[in-house]
Design a protein around this motif. Sequence first.
Motif, PDB file in Angstrom:
ATOM      1  N   GLN A  11       1.286  -0.992  -0.255  1.00 46.12           N
ATOM      2  CA  GLN A  11      -0.147   0.492   0.148  1.00 46.12           C
ATOM      3  C   GLN A  11       0.470   1.581   0.328  1.00 46.12           C
ATOM      4  N   ALA A  12       2.395   1.454   0.705  1.00 45.54           N
ATOM      5  CA  ALA A  12       2.971   2.641   0.676  1.00 45.54           C
ATOM      6  C   ALA A  12       3.500   2.934  -0.227  1.00 45.54           C
ATOM      7  N   ILE A  13       3.898   1.390  -1.368  1.00 45.10           N
ATOM      8  CA  ILE A  13       4.330   1.648  -2.501  1.00 45.10           C
ATOM      9  C   ILE A  13       3.066   1.959  -3.615  1.00 45.10           C
ATOM     10  N   ALA A  14       1.971   1.153  -3.355  1.00 50.47           N
ATOM     11  CA  ALA A  14       1.051   1.607  -4.063  1.00 50.47           C
ATOM     12  C   ALA A  14       0.475   3.873  -4.250  1.00 50.47           C
ATOM     13  N   MET A  15       0.930   4.386  -3.159  1.00 50.72           N
ATOM     14  CA  MET A  15       0.790   5.864  -2.573  1.00 50.72           C
ATOM     15  C   MET A  15       1.652   6.779  -3.386  1.00 50.72           C
ATOM     16  N   ALA A  16       2.628   5.807  -2.800  1.00 52.57           N
ATOM     17  CA  ALA A  16       4.312   6.102  -4.116  1.00 52.57           C
ATOM     18  C   ALA A  16       3.786   6.661  -5.594  1.00 52.57           C
ATOM     19  N   VAL A  17       3.676   5.345  -6.109  1.00 53.05           N
ATOM     20  CA  VAL A  17       3.175   5.074  -7.671  1.00 53.05           C
ATOM     21  C   VAL A  17       2.411   5.783  -8.017  1.00 53.05           C
ATOM     22  N   GLY A  18       1.024   5.993  -7.169  1.00 50.71           N
ATOM     23  CA  GLY A  18       0.029   6.565  -7.581  1.00 50.71           C
ATOM     24  C   GLY A  18       0.402   8.068  -7.512  1.00 50.71           C
ATOM     25  N   THR A  19       1.138   8.668  -6.887  1.00 53.09           N
ATOM     26  CA  THR A  19       1.134  10.359  -6.999  1.00 53.09           C
ATOM     27  C   THR A  19       2.358  10.258  -8.526  1.00 53.09           C
ATOM     28  N   MET A  20       3.038   8.761  -8.475  1.00 55.77           N
ATOM     29  CA  MET A  20       4.699   9.466  -9.463  1.00 55.77           C
ATOM     30  C   MET A  20       3.803   9.177 -10.567  1.00 55.77           C
ATOM     31  N   ILE A  21       2.449   8.877 -10.912  1.00 58.86           N
ATOM     32  CA  ILE A  21       2.583   8.850 -12.322  1.00 58.86           C
ATOM     33  C   ILE A  21       0.550   9.066 -12.471  1.00 58.86           C
ATOM     34  N   GLY A  22       0.811  10.261 -12.371  1.00 57.63           N
ATOM     35  CA  GLY A  22      -0.595  11.077 -12.106  1.00 57.63           C
ATOM     36  C   GLY A  22      -0.956  11.886 -13.457  1.00 57.63           C
ATOM     37  N   ALA A  23      -0.630  13.546 -13.092  1.00 59.47           N
ATOM     38  CA  ALA A  23      -1.250  14.424 -14.354  1.00 59.47           C
ATOM     39  C   ALA A  23       0.080  14.409 -15.381  1.00 59.47           C
ATOM     40  N   SER A  24       1.138  14.599 -14.849  1.00 62.24           N
ATOM     41  CA  SER A  24       2.230  14.682 -15.416  1.00 62.24           C
ATOM     42  C   SER A  24       2.628  13.938 -17.179  1.00 62.24           C
ATOM     43  N   ILE A  25       2.570  12.443 -16.923  1.00 63.95           N
ATOM     44  CA  ILE A  25       2.821  11.592 -17.813  1.00 63.95           C
ATOM     45  C   ILE A  25       1.783  11.559 -19.282  1.00 63.95           C
ATOM     46  N   PHE A  26       0.969  12.210 -18.540  1.00 61.69           N
ATOM     47  CA  PHE A  26      -0.726  12.647 -19.337  1.00 61.69           C
ATOM     48  C   PHE A  26      -0.623  13.430 -20.134  1.00 61.69           C
ATOM     49  N   SER A  95       3.990  22.712  -1.187  1.00 60.26           N
ATOM     50  CA  SER A  95       3.910  22.212  -2.492  1.00 60.26           C
ATOM     51  C   SER A  95       2.867  20.597  -2.688  1.00 60.26           C
ATOM     52  N   PHE A  96       2.310  20.431  -1.438  1.00 53.66           N
ATOM     53  CA  PHE A  96       1.607  19.117  -0.943  1.00 53.66           C
ATOM     54  C   PHE A  96      -0.018  20.275  -1.848  1.00 53.66           C
ATOM     55  N   VAL A  97      -0.262  21.399  -1.816  1.00 55.00           N
ATOM     56  CA  VAL A  97      -1.560  21.953  -2.259  1.00 55.00           C
ATOM     57  C   VAL A  97      -1.563  22.041  -3.292  1.00 55.00           C
ATOM     58  N   VAL A  98      -0.315  22.710  -3.960  1.00 57.12           N
ATOM     59  CA  VAL A  98      -0.068  23.067  -5.339  1.00 57.12           C
ATOM     60  C   VAL A  98      -0.279  22.080  -6.045  1.00 57.12           C
ATOM     61  N   SER A  99       0.335  20.706  -5.402  1.00 55.19           N
ATOM     62  CA  SER A  99       0.327  19.491  -6.433  1.00 55.19           C
ATOM     63  C   SER A  99      -1.939  19.195  -6.460  1.00 55.19           C
ATOM     64  N   ILE A 100      -1.783  18.983  -5.309  1.00 60.63           N
ATOM     65  CA  ILE A 100      -3.322  18.923  -5.441  1.00 60.63           C
ATOM     66  C   ILE A 100      -4.667  19.712  -6.099  1.00 60.63           C
ATOM     67  N   THR A 283      -6.501  10.871 -10.431  1.00 62.56           N
ATOM     68  CA  THR A 283      -7.115  10.650  -8.778  1.00 62.56           C
ATOM     69  C   THR A 283      -6.599  10.066  -7.753  1.00 62.56           C
ATOM     70  N   SER A 284      -5.815   8.570  -8.615  1.00 61.16           N
ATOM     71  CA  SER A 284      -5.540   8.084  -6.969  1.00 61.16           C
ATOM     72  C   SER A 284      -4.064   9.294  -7.178  1.00 61.16           C
ATOM     73  N   ALA A 285      -3.537   9.851  -7.924  1.00 59.11           N
ATOM     74  CA  ALA A 285      -2.728  11.344  -7.446  1.00 59.11           C
ATOM     75  C   ALA A 285      -2.965  12.073  -6.293  1.00 59.11           C
ATOM     76  N   LEU A 286      -4.145  12.212  -7.159  1.00 63.01           N
ATOM     77  CA  LEU A 286      -5.100  13.590  -5.387  1.00 63.01           C
ATOM     78  C   LEU A 286      -5.094  12.447  -4.400  1.00 63.01           C
ATOM     79  N   ASN A 287      -5.698  11.681  -4.672  1.00 61.67           N
ATOM     80  CA  ASN A 287      -5.753  11.003  -3.183  1.00 61.67           C
ATOM     81  C   ASN A 287      -4.926  10.562  -2.340  1.00 61.67           C
ATOM     82  N   ALA A 288      -3.404  10.184  -2.410  1.00 63.03           N
ATOM     83  CA  ALA A 288      -2.420   9.656  -2.352  1.00 63.03           C
ATOM     84  C   ALA A 288      -2.415  11.374  -1.992  1.00 63.03           C
ATOM     85  N   THR A 289      -1.928  12.339  -2.504  1.00 64.55           N
ATOM     86  CA  THR A 289      -1.336  13.764  -2.038  1.00 64.55           C
ATOM     87  C   THR A 289      -2.152  14.369  -0.890  1.00 64.55           C
ATOM     88  N   LEU A 290      -3.801  14.152  -0.812  1.00 67.40           N
ATOM     89  CA  LEU A 290      -4.200  14.260  -0.208  1.00 67.40           C
ATOM     90  C   LEU A 290      -4.313  14.246   1.198  1.00 67.40           C
TER      91      LEU A 290
END
Length: 433
Positions: A11-26, A95-100, A283-290
Amino acid sequence: MKKEGKLTLLQAIAMAVGTMIGASIFSIFGYGVKIAGTGLPFAFFLSGIYALMVAYSYAYFGKNFVSNAGPIAFIEKGFGDSPIVGALSILMWMSFVVSISLFAISFSGYFIPLVHLNNSFHPVVEVLIIALFGALNYSGGSRLIGRLEFWIVLFKLLVLLTFVAAAFYAFHPEYLKFNTSPQFIKGILTASVVFFLSYMGFGIVTNDSENIENPQLNVPRAIYISIFIVMAVYVAVSLAALGSLPAEELVKYRENALAVAAQPVLGNFGYFLLSIGALASITSALNATLYSGANAAYALMKKGYIPHPEMQRRREWMGEHFGLYLTCTLALLFTLLFNVTSVASIISIITTVIYIGVIVSHLRLADRIGGRKGIIFFNLIVITFVAFQIILFQLRTNKLTFIVTVLVFLVSYLLEKFYYGKRREIRLLTPKG
């Protein structure tokens, strides 16, 4: 934000991967092709090397100090309690706030055309998506958030791997034209700096460390494993996209280049699938970052770093839910006032400066917490170079954003120095735990 249960390693890995593979790649993939051309896979690989350099220090700190304050706790160990550390703590939380806000804007950008809504609905969708995940974080607890993140990340990885498999089945090697010209190499180096943003989620593990099972062992593991997973995905996806369409075609579709790249091999279903994958990623990036941003806000309030004027008179305000509420509210403000390019650029500079602070702290404490000083110093030089390149890139492309970034740094320091720097006694007033 309850504390029942702990996040597992997966789950910790998923949180990190979820944040990294977020908006930027798309959302900025097409822009990356414009900069690096067919050299984009090399740029993604190089960006991952930068991330591993920073991860070297994060991993050593993560197994020695468990705190949801994350990198600020690490920097404080190296520099002590000072206005600079306080200013960086405010910047980290920002940085968390702006990322969200970045994720909310990107989600709206994909969702509205997919369901054929009018563009006037952008603010409505942005407010609703932040409110939805704010509510989930309020009532869900660590285990629920971790499980949710795991399944979202699994889904978006399956979408991307489906695209990669299909694209390689109908691969056009003639579209990939590599050379060693100075312009080609320069494009790769520039893109590697721009896409460094795409790896900036690995540090989120340290902001959840108090909520992770066996953090001394699992935090370093989660950091390294998540980076290697994301490196593999980014390189594979970029190769697949560049082998599906000529680089010149991908540049035309900056914001949804990956969805367009899926059409030659999967047809309209490919476009739909990649659009859904983009929404899942964001969505996963937003969830993990929030989740991690609220944890960081609470931890920094307890340490007396984030201003909380009423805390001295009303200690009961001091709760995790207040940190979540404050994070959501400010994220909404940035979402409604700034565009996606500006917020991405601001995040890059803030986060890279914090990375430098962590590496310098590691250099000062290497004898105590471990790590080779020669490697740490080498990493410091490289990441400092990356920071300067980000600043120069911002100056060349958007001077107004650069000015806003400087103002964010200045306001954070002044807030710490003149308003809050003298109120460390709040730590004494904060309930333990």
